[in-house]
Design a protein around this motif. Sequence first.
Motif, mmCIF file in Angstrom:
data_model
loop_
_atom_site.group_PDB
_atom_site.id
_atom_site.type_symbol
_atom_site.label_atom_id
_atom_site.label_comp_id
_atom_site.label_asym_id
_atom_site.label_seq_id
_atom_site.Cartn_x
_atom_site.Cartn_y
_atom_site.Cartn_z
ATOM 1 N N ASP A 43 0.808 -1.225 0.000
ATOM 2 C CA ASP A 43 0.000 0.000 0.000
ATOM 3 C C ASP A 43 0.841 1.276 0.000
ATOM 4 O O ASP A 43 0.295 2.373 0.043
ATOM 5 N N THR A 75 2.959 2.626 2.164
ATOM 6 C CA THR A 75 3.068 3.397 3.394
ATOM 7 C C THR A 75 4.173 2.830 4.268
ATOM 8 O O THR A 75 4.609 1.692 4.101
ATOM 9 N N SER A 122 2.893 8.201 3.998
ATOM 10 C CA SER A 122 2.831 7.747 2.608
ATOM 11 C C SER A 122 4.176 8.031 1.939
ATOM 12 O O SER A 122 4.756 9.111 2.114
#
Length: 411
Positions: free
Chosen positions: A45, A47, A64
Amino acid sequence: MASLVPLRRLLAATVGGLLALGSLAAPAQGAAALRQVMFVGNNWDGTVDVIEPGGGYARIGRLSVIPDRAQRLTEIYLNPIRLAFYLGVQQGPGEGHDQLVDDMYTTPAGDALVVSRPSFADVVSIDLATGALKWRFPVSGFRSDHMAVSPDGRTVAVSASTGNTVHVLDIVTGRQLGSFATGDKPHENIFTGGGKYLWNSSIGEVNTDLDAPWLDFTKGDRKITIADTGTYRVVRTIDMRDRLNAFGRSDLSDAVRPAVFTPDESKLYFQVSFFAGILEYDVATDKITRIRDLPQNPATDPDRTTWVNDSRHHGLSISRDGAKLCVAGTMDDYATVMDRATLNPGPLVTAIKPYWATVSADGRDCVISEAGADRVTAISFATGQAVASVAVGDHPQRVRIGQVPAGWTAP
């Protein structure tokens, strides 16, 4: 090819050096107060979770590392060759997902996080105060992979896995300081000799289904490449094939995966493709001295083509005193702390697809990422038992100790 140097001279130069895996440089005098933390890269993802580096390992914040995702994807989709490789990474090593954060280290000032992003074939620096991109370095080829930071914290090395190259960058500016050629699919990097040498291991082609032992020759040129960081010239290569054959284990792959040195850098412990166990290599004698098979989970599918990127076990750390090893049994769903003197494993701690192992800030625990459970778990070196777990993002892989400004909150 650069001339080889005798291994004895290489060992003499490395003994007394710092173990580079997870090492941190001290902040400069007068610098802002820093807080030690642990970074967990959530590969699927994009992150990074920031957690306490010991104790209860509570989560501090999430960052992020793909603020430029739309721009990168636009570039990729407008370039047919890049798109083909992007989709290949996604469907191959990414198991159907983008690979958005592989490895990460902080700058000495603790103001930025430097991240390798496989799907975007780059290394970037993310401002920890704002979350903005500070610099970007595209690697050669089409995929970036494992990194290592020098003992002084000023340089970072990254494997360009399809470019068969290691790039060494200034961690603050992103400027390339040097590079050197490797075997096929460079993977793990380790600085030795206080930063004088850089060891890279190449793992060969791991994304095909040609995994039967008799097809091992299709995996390519797999070797350890050692470069002098003063010149970035290769001073030695080590192919474990002959060493394995001499030890009577011609059945094992010579693709060196995660690896750790003892504190005096006299011995190297490592994992190889398809193998549930670890190997010990004596640097001075240039020989494999011990191999330990570890328990295999009877529930693990015996079909080697189902194992992630040719892994069986993938993740290894060593306690600071060199007395214990911590092994992540990726495809066997456990981790264990081993006694280094005997190579006997301790309790098998159940873990779901453990993918990496590092050492806590206080040195008491081995911290593993459980990629299949989206959490990290700490295992006591003293008892071999799990002592804490914390939920993180999607598919955690690399775990590194770093630093952020005191009072830091995620942007």
